[in-house]
Design a protein around this motif. Sequence first.
Motif, PDB file in Angstrom:
ATOM      1  N   UNK A 235       4.972  12.598  -8.004  1.00 39.30           N
ATOM      2  CA  UNK A 235       5.281  12.154  -6.642  1.00 39.30           C
ATOM      3  C   UNK A 235       6.786  12.154  -6.408  1.00 39.30           C
ATOM      4  N   UNK A 236       7.549  11.737  -7.405  1.00 38.64           N
ATOM      5  CA  UNK A 236       9.012  11.772  -7.280  1.00 38.64           C
ATOM      6  C   UNK A 236       9.500  13.199  -7.090  1.00 38.64           C
ATOM      7  N   UNK A 237       8.942  14.133  -7.852  1.00 37.99           N
ATOM      8  CA  UNK A 237       9.367  15.530  -7.728  1.00 37.99           C
ATOM      9  C   UNK A 237       9.016  16.101  -6.356  1.00 37.99           C
ATOM     10  N   UNK A 238       7.892  15.672  -5.794  1.00 38.78           N
ATOM     11  CA  UNK A 238       7.512  16.173  -4.472  1.00 38.78           C
ATOM     12  C   UNK A 238       8.545  15.784  -3.426  1.00 38.78           C
ATOM     13  N   UNK A 239       8.930  14.503  -3.399  1.00 40.69           N
ATOM     14  CA  UNK A 239       9.865  14.051  -2.370  1.00 40.69           C
ATOM     15  C   UNK A 239      11.280  14.529  -2.675  1.00 40.69           C
ATOM     16  N   UNK A 240      11.600  14.713  -3.951  1.00 39.27           N
ATOM     17  CA  UNK A 240      12.897  15.285  -4.296  1.00 39.27           C
ATOM     18  C   UNK A 240      13.039  16.679  -3.700  1.00 39.27           C
ATOM     19  N   UNK A 241      11.954  17.468  -3.736  1.00 43.30           N
ATOM     20  CA  UNK A 241      12.006  18.824  -3.189  1.00 43.30           C
ATOM     21  C   UNK A 241      12.231  18.805  -1.682  1.00 43.30           C
ATOM     22  N   UNK A 242      11.608  17.848  -0.995  1.00 47.82           N
ATOM     23  CA  UNK A 242      11.792  17.732   0.455  1.00 47.82           C
ATOM     24  C   UNK A 242      13.244  17.423   0.785  1.00 47.82           C
TER      25      UNK A 242
ATOM     26  N   UNK B 148       0.818  -1.223   0.000  1.00 45.87           N
ATOM     27  CA  UNK B 148       0.000   0.000   0.000  1.00 45.87           C
ATOM     28  C   UNK B 148       0.852   1.275   0.000  1.00 45.87           C
ATOM     29  N   UNK B 149       2.157   1.123  -0.015  1.00 46.55           N
ATOM     30  CA  UNK B 149       3.056   2.281   0.022  1.00 46.55           C
ATOM     31  C   UNK B 149       3.610   2.588  -1.364  1.00 46.55           C
ATOM     32  N   UNK B 150       3.788   3.877  -1.651  1.00 46.46           N
ATOM     33  CA  UNK B 150       4.547   4.273  -2.824  1.00 46.46           C
ATOM     34  C   UNK B 150       6.027   4.148  -2.490  1.00 46.46           C
ATOM     35  N   UNK B 151       6.767   3.440  -3.343  1.00 42.80           N
ATOM     36  CA  UNK B 151       8.173   3.160  -3.047  1.00 42.80           C
ATOM     37  C   UNK B 151       9.071   3.755  -4.127  1.00 42.80           C
ATOM     38  N   UNK B 152      10.130   4.399  -3.687  1.00 44.53           N
ATOM     39  CA  UNK B 152      11.075   5.070  -4.560  1.00 44.53           C
ATOM     40  C   UNK B 152      12.483   4.616  -4.201  1.00 44.53           C
ATOM     41  N   UNK B 153      13.404   4.795  -5.132  1.00 50.48           N
ATOM     42  CA  UNK B 153      14.810   4.519  -4.842  1.00 50.48           C
ATOM     43  C   UNK B 153      15.593   5.808  -4.736  1.00 50.48           C
ATOM     44  N   UNK B 154      16.575   5.818  -3.860  1.00 48.26           N
ATOM     45  CA  UNK B 154      17.467   6.968  -3.722  1.00 48.26           C
ATOM     46  C   UNK B 154      18.897   6.478  -3.876  1.00 48.26           C
ATOM     47  N   UNK B 155      19.545   6.915  -4.940  1.00 46.38           N
ATOM     48  CA  UNK B 155      20.960   6.618  -5.158  1.00 46.38           C
ATOM     49  C   UNK B 155      21.756   7.781  -4.605  1.00 46.38           C
ATOM     50  N   UNK B 156      22.720   7.491  -3.751  1.00 49.14           N
ATOM     51  CA  UNK B 156      23.546   8.567  -3.219  1.00 49.14           C
ATOM     52  C   UNK B 156      25.011   8.293  -3.501  1.00 49.14           C
ATOM     53  N   UNK B 157      25.713   9.341  -3.868  1.00 46.75           N
ATOM     54  CA  UNK B 157      27.148   9.260  -4.132  1.00 46.75           C
ATOM     55  C   UNK B 157      27.932   9.759  -2.922  1.00 46.75           C
ATOM     56  N   UNK B 158      27.233  10.139  -1.855  1.00 45.55           N
ATOM     57  CA  UNK B 158      27.886  10.582  -0.627  1.00 45.55           C
ATOM     58  C   UNK B 158      28.762   9.444  -0.080  1.00 45.55           C
ATOM     59  N   UNK B 159      29.976   9.762   0.283  1.00 46.30           N
ATOM     60  CA  UNK B 159      30.838   8.804   0.985  1.00 46.30           C
ATOM     61  C   UNK B 159      30.922   9.235   2.443  1.00 46.30           C
TER      62      UNK B 159
END
Length: 330
Positions: free
Chosen positions: A153-160, A113-124
């Motif tokens: 929806x992706x753009x919304x969470x990207x802004x946060x 029931x959840x919207x699921x997204x991936x976050x790739x980070x290059x932070x070390x």
Amino acid sequence: MRIAVIGAGALGSTFACLLAEQGHDLVVTMRGASLPAVLADGIHVTGGYGDRFARPLAVERLVEPCDLALICTKAQDAAAAIAENAAALDGTPVLVVQNGLDGVSTAERLLPRSECFGLITIIAAHYEGPGRVRVTTAAPSYLGRGDGPVDAATRRWQAVLDAAVPTLALDNFVGAQWTKLVVNMLNALPAITGLSVQEVIGQADLRRLMTRSMRETVRVGLASGVRFHTLQGLSHRRLRAFAVAPLWAGQVLPLSMRARMGKVANQGSTLQSLARGRRTEIDFLNGAVVQAAAEAGVAAPVNALLTKLVHEVERSGRFLTPAEVRSRHW
């Protein structure tokens, strides 16, 4: 906004601290000695983002719903962590901050029931103890889902996220995951030898082996029908050329990565797991290449070897010398 961070390792602590500084109500899950330490003294992040401090609510598991959740465990721990917190996460948008290829699909399976997204980070980032993280490389993160264009929806969470730490929304997120998988080929040899990424790349034989694992990853991706998305200057066109270039020329790629890292020793996430006495996520990095190769009907002998050697170090507790690595390499 109430935001949950599942897993307070190097990246989880970094995101929790930076998001809390934006005024969000943060709750972070953790266990063992980390829990009382963070309750008493908060989270301190130093290095690439300057000196930052936050005092989020620390708990063993979530007991109340939240507006957004970040899954920041290692890939091998994700399913158990999501299942343990599923009651509170049910219906909550989830961002999976993980290496490998399967994080989003795992979250979708456990949280239908959840919207699921991936976050790739290059932070070390280097985990120095409970609530103590040193960011060795500050870099953007990339949010998306699926292999299509960015949606609302992706753009919304990207802004946060972007208000706290530079974050971009990506088309073709699956292609970006594969590009990051090529970058993550930096991890295995440090875990096998105990050397930093820079030291591994500085040794010609180890650098050639790393280059071979990267080229093999690109070839498996192409055999799987992947179109690589550009990350860190690695475009589909450049990676295709890299996959067929002579080995001596291909070594320019890890050498350029070392140059971007600077002089602060980068251990890589897999070596950090070993140092903490934790299981590594090697089966979701080099092992993911081996699995994808089998599904595509091609071979991945270099990545199979590196996966095997990391597991050998896990079992024995002893790093291999560069000479021992050379002797195992055919």
